[in-house]
Enzyme design. Structure first.
Site, PDB file in Angstrom:
ATOM      1  N   ASN A  47       0.849  -1.194   0.000  1.00 14.91           N
ATOM      2  CA  ASN A  47       0.000   0.000   0.000  1.00 14.91           C
ATOM      3  C   ASN A  47       0.887   1.246   0.000  1.00 14.91           C
ATOM      4  O   ASN A  47       1.524   1.513  -1.022  1.00 14.91           O
ATOM      5  CB  ASN A  47      -1.144  -0.051   1.017  1.00 14.91           C
ATOM      6  CG  ASN A  47      -0.769  -0.296   2.458  1.00 14.91           C
ATOM      7  OD1 ASN A  47      -0.134  -1.280   2.786  1.00 14.91           O
ATOM      8  ND2 ASN A  47      -1.179   0.581   3.341  1.00 14.91           N
ATOM      9  N   ASP A  48       0.970   1.996   1.056  1.00 12.52           N
ATOM     10  CA  ASP A  48       1.602   3.317   0.976  1.00 12.52           C
ATOM     11  C   ASP A  48       3.110   3.264   0.685  1.00 12.52           C
ATOM     12  O   ASP A  48       3.817   2.444   1.263  1.00 12.52           O
ATOM     13  CB  ASP A  48       1.479   4.065   2.308  1.00 12.52           C
ATOM     14  CG  ASP A  48       0.100   4.033   2.894  1.00 12.52           C
ATOM     15  OD1 ASP A  48      -0.818   3.474   2.278  1.00 12.52           O
ATOM     16  OD2 ASP A  48      -0.062   4.568   4.004  1.00 12.52           O
ATOM     17  N   GLN A  64       4.791  -0.060   2.436  1.00 12.34           N
ATOM     18  CA  GLN A  64       4.026  -0.912   3.330  1.00 12.34           C
ATOM     19  C   GLN A  64       3.830  -2.250   2.640  1.00 12.34           C
ATOM     20  O   GLN A  64       3.333  -2.311   1.507  1.00 12.34           O
ATOM     21  CB  GLN A  64       2.645  -0.278   3.580  1.00 12.34           C
ATOM     22  CG  GLN A  64       2.684   0.922   4.486  1.00 12.34           C
ATOM     23  CD  GLN A  64       2.848   0.510   5.943  1.00 12.34           C
ATOM     24  OE1 GLN A  64       1.919   0.047   6.571  1.00 12.34           O
ATOM     25  NE2 GLN A  64       4.045   0.683   6.473  1.00 12.34           N
ATOM     26  N   ARG A 167      -1.751   8.429  13.406  1.00 15.76           N
ATOM     27  CA  ARG A 167      -0.634   7.796  12.693  1.00 15.76           C
ATOM     28  C   ARG A 167      -0.069   8.652  11.546  1.00 15.76           C
ATOM     29  O   ARG A 167      -0.591   9.696  11.209  1.00 15.76           O
ATOM     30  CB  ARG A 167      -1.072   6.439  12.143  1.00 15.76           C
ATOM     31  CG  ARG A 167      -2.287   6.489  11.238  1.00 15.76           C
ATOM     32  CD  ARG A 167      -2.677   5.070  10.807  1.00 15.76           C
ATOM     33  NE  ARG A 167      -3.911   5.087  10.054  1.00 15.76           N
ATOM     34  CZ  ARG A 167      -5.118   4.937  10.585  1.00 15.76           C
ATOM     35  NH1 ARG A 167      -5.253   4.734  11.875  1.00 15.76           N
ATOM     36  NH2 ARG A 167      -6.190   4.982   9.820  1.00 15.76           N
ATOM     37  N   ASP A 168       0.979   8.098  10.936  1.00 18.46           N
ATOM     38  CA  ASP A 168       1.622   8.619   9.726  1.00 18.46           C
ATOM     39  C   ASP A 168       2.341   9.950  10.004  1.00 18.46           C
ATOM     40  O   ASP A 168       2.016  10.991   9.412  1.00 18.46           O
ATOM     41  CB  ASP A 168       0.607   8.769   8.572  1.00 18.46           C
ATOM     42  CG  ASP A 168      -0.259   7.527   8.386  1.00 18.46           C
ATOM     43  OD1 ASP A 168       0.187   6.442   8.794  1.00 18.46           O
ATOM     44  OD2 ASP A 168      -1.378   7.639   7.860  1.00 18.46           O
ATOM     45  N   GLU A 222      -5.476  10.693   7.045  1.00 12.62           N
ATOM     46  CA  GLU A 222      -4.308   9.818   6.957  1.00 12.62           C
ATOM     47  C   GLU A 222      -3.207  10.503   6.136  1.00 12.62           C
ATOM     48  O   GLU A 222      -3.466  11.413   5.338  1.00 12.62           O
ATOM     49  CB  GLU A 222      -4.687   8.496   6.277  1.00 12.62           C
ATOM     50  CG  GLU A 222      -5.642   7.637   7.099  1.00 12.62           C
ATOM     51  CD  GLU A 222      -5.798   6.225   6.546  1.00 12.62           C
ATOM     52  OE1 GLU A 222      -5.984   6.089   5.330  1.00 12.62           O
ATOM     53  OE2 GLU A 222      -5.721   5.278   7.333  1.00 12.62           O
TER      54      GLU A 222
HETATM   55  C1  FRU Z   1      -3.044   4.454   4.547  1.00 12.31           C
HETATM   56  C2  FRU Z   1      -2.794   3.696   5.823  1.00 12.31           C
HETATM   57  C3  FRU Z   1      -2.022   4.534   6.821  1.00 12.31           C
HETATM   58  C4  FRU Z   1      -1.379   3.497   7.685  1.00 12.31           C
HETATM   59  C5  FRU Z   1      -1.037   2.427   6.689  1.00 12.31           C
HETATM   60  C6  FRU Z   1      -1.096   1.032   7.229  1.00 12.31           C
HETATM   61  O1  FRU Z   1      -3.273   3.612   3.471  1.00 12.31           O
HETATM   62  O2  FRU Z   1      -4.004   3.244   6.379  1.00 12.31           O
HETATM   63  O3  FRU Z   1      -2.810   5.456   7.524  1.00 12.31           O
HETATM   64  O4  FRU Z   1      -0.260   3.970   8.376  1.00 12.31           O
HETATM   65  O5  FRU Z   1      -1.963   2.569   5.624  1.00 12.31           O
HETATM   66  O6  FRU Z   1      -0.680   0.112   6.264  1.00 12.31           O
END
Ligand code: FRU
Length: 490
Positions: A47-48, A64, A167-168, A222
């Site tokens: 993902n990110d 991620q 988070r983040d 996020e």
């Molecule tokens: C965004 C998210 C972030 C988090 C991550 C977890 O896609 O939900 O907020 O840190 O992915 O994988």
């Protein structure tokens, strides 16, 4: 391993066998929808993008990653680096969720080059015995050889202000100070941008929330991203729970929004700007991050995906990819995006396209001029297709006719107001993705497209259209073997 109900999503790498990994790697690599020149996981889910940075002479891209299947499971950070965006060094897994405070996921974070080290601020995710979520902000440090040392939690939970959604983190350096911004959900269940003041690089105090002038804009913010350039501040974030009545905006499950304004005033905790815009008009774009490279370019990569829906690639045990790297330029109160020139290094055979054309493969770039209405269509022999068209007022991406439609609950057509009549458009297609750069970079559509045996390009109204077939990126190094395969059971 069955993930249909998200069971098994907390299984660890060392609990599976090397033959399980080999079998899902093979399925992934043989999937005709797997990209050839985009960063994608060896198997499992990406993902990110994380930790984007220019450090020690290379661009570093972490992401991620859940290794074992196409679900949001136990998140690791996978790491690749490159000097030219054509040849990549496969560094394997850099961050494993193994310590008590992060044992259920090393979530998203940033990379900050500092002296001889790369500081990685990230969210440590943990579930307690009652399955409640706990998110704290942690620091890890990578040296020039790539060795990682975890320094522990630097910002604890703040349950007086925020729910567990916290988070983040990103770091905002100022001349004699550091600030940290964290995406959060307030106890009023609205999205917030939390600000912390740094006393040192690992000691931060809660300052308050930045007033971004958006009181009621979704339930969670996020992946905040903020940078300063030309005396301006640019804030990009991924709000959840925002919708719009307009057919032009916020049509995906989650969206990415930006504003260009004054620099954040940490005294008054305000960010003054001239209104928000959606960063991308396609179907599959989320959680982008930006960084500055050695040439002073502001580079963005995003997740070329969006929150989970069923994908036709799930059966082959992988999901998603990252976007191409793009340079951002501020124009007034807007961001313009341009594919990095390094991507021209991927070009192989080039040809002029005058009319409909049989495609050799589905990894290519198109460049063309338009000055009025136009359309192009990517198709297979039985007429499954995706179209991109321009009227005098609108740009329209329509994936209604693809072979495998996903996220159709959010519609299958996307519209943007056309900002420029006479323009040069660039489009990158990579087996199951499309990135369209129009309106001199001001309008970008990023999407997945799943057409079986994509083989036809049909065009109308395009001038000077060139097609460049693009080579695969080259990934070398033993990172995967050393940090993934050798962890699993022989
Ligand atoms: C965004 C998210 C972030 C988090 C991550 C977890 O896609 O939900 O907020 O840190 O992915 O994988």
């Amino acid at each position: 391993m069955d993930f249909s109900n998200r069971q098994n999503r907390l299984v660890r790498l060392e609990e599976v066998s090397q033959s399980y990994l080999a079998s899902i790697a093979e399925k992934t690599q043989n999937d005709p929808f797997y990209p050839s020149y985009h960063i994608a996981p060896p198997h499992g889910l990406v993902n990110d993008p994380n930790g984007l940075s220019y450090f020690n002479g290379e661009h570093h891209i972490f992401y991620q990653w859940f290794p074992l299947g196409p679900v949001h499971g136990l998140k690791h950070w996978y790491h690749v680096s490159t000097k030219d965006f054509v040849n990549f060094n496969d560094r394997g897994v850099t961050m494993v969720p193994e310590l008590s405070y992060e044992e259920h996921g090393c979530y998203t974070g940033v990379g900050v080059p500092h002296e001889d080290e790369l500081l990685l601020y990230y969210t440590a995710n943990r579930f307690d015995e009652e399955k409640n979520v706990h998110q704290t902000q942690a620091l890890a440090v990578m040296d020039k050889q790539g060795n990682l040392t975890k320094k522990g939690v630097v910002v604890e939970e703040n349950r007086e202000q925020f729910t567990c959604e916290f988070r983040d983190p990103i770091l905002v350096p100022r001349s004699d100070n550091y600030f940290m911004l964290v995406g959060a959900q307030g106890i009023d269940e609205k999205g917030k941008l939390a600000a912390y003041k740094g006393h040192s690089l690992n000691e931060f105090d809660y300052l308050g929330n930045i007033d971004v002038g958006l009181e009621d804009f979704g339930y969670m913010w996020e992946c905040p991203n903020y940078y300063e350039e030309q005396d301006k501040g640019t804030f990009i974030f991924s709000p959840q729970g925002v919708t719009s009545e307009s057919k032009y905006d916020l049509n995906n499950v989650f969206s990415v929004v930006y504003m260009v304004g004054e620099q954040i005033d940490f005294e008054t905790q305000r960010f003054e700007h001239q209104g928000w815009f959606e960063l991308d008009k396609g179907f599959d774009f989320y959680a982008p991050q930006t960084y500055l490279d050695e040439q002073g370019r502001r580079i963005l990569l995003g997740w070329l995906g969006n929150s989970k829906s069923e994908y036709p690639t799930d059966k082959n045990m992988w999901a998603h990819m990252l976007t191409l790297p793009r340079e951002l330029k501020i124009e007034g109160n807007r961001i313009a995006q341009f594919p990095l020139p390094e991507l021209e290094g991927l070009r192989s055979e080039s040809l002029a396209v005058k009319e409909s054309t049989e495609l050799k493969n589905a990894s290519f770039e198109l460049e063309f001029e338009v000055d009025g209405e136009f359309s192009l269509s990517l198709e297979n022999q039985v007429g499954d297709k995706m179209t991109f068209a321009g009227t005098n007022d609108e740009l329209i991406l329509d994936r209604t006719g693809v072979t495998h439609l996903h996220a159709e609950a959010f519609g299958s057509v996307r519209y943007a107001q056309r900002l420029v009549n006479e323009q040069r458009i660039r489009i990158f297609v990579d087996n199951s993705s499309i990135e369209i750069f129009a309106d001199n970079g001001l309008t970008v559509f990023t999407s997945r497209l799943f057409i079986d045996d994509l083989s036809q390009l049909k065009v109308a109204g395009l001038n000077e259209c060139k097609l460049h077939y693009l080579k695969s990126m080259k990934l070398s190094g033993d990172g995967y073997q050393k940090t993934v395969v050798e962890k699993a059971q022989a």
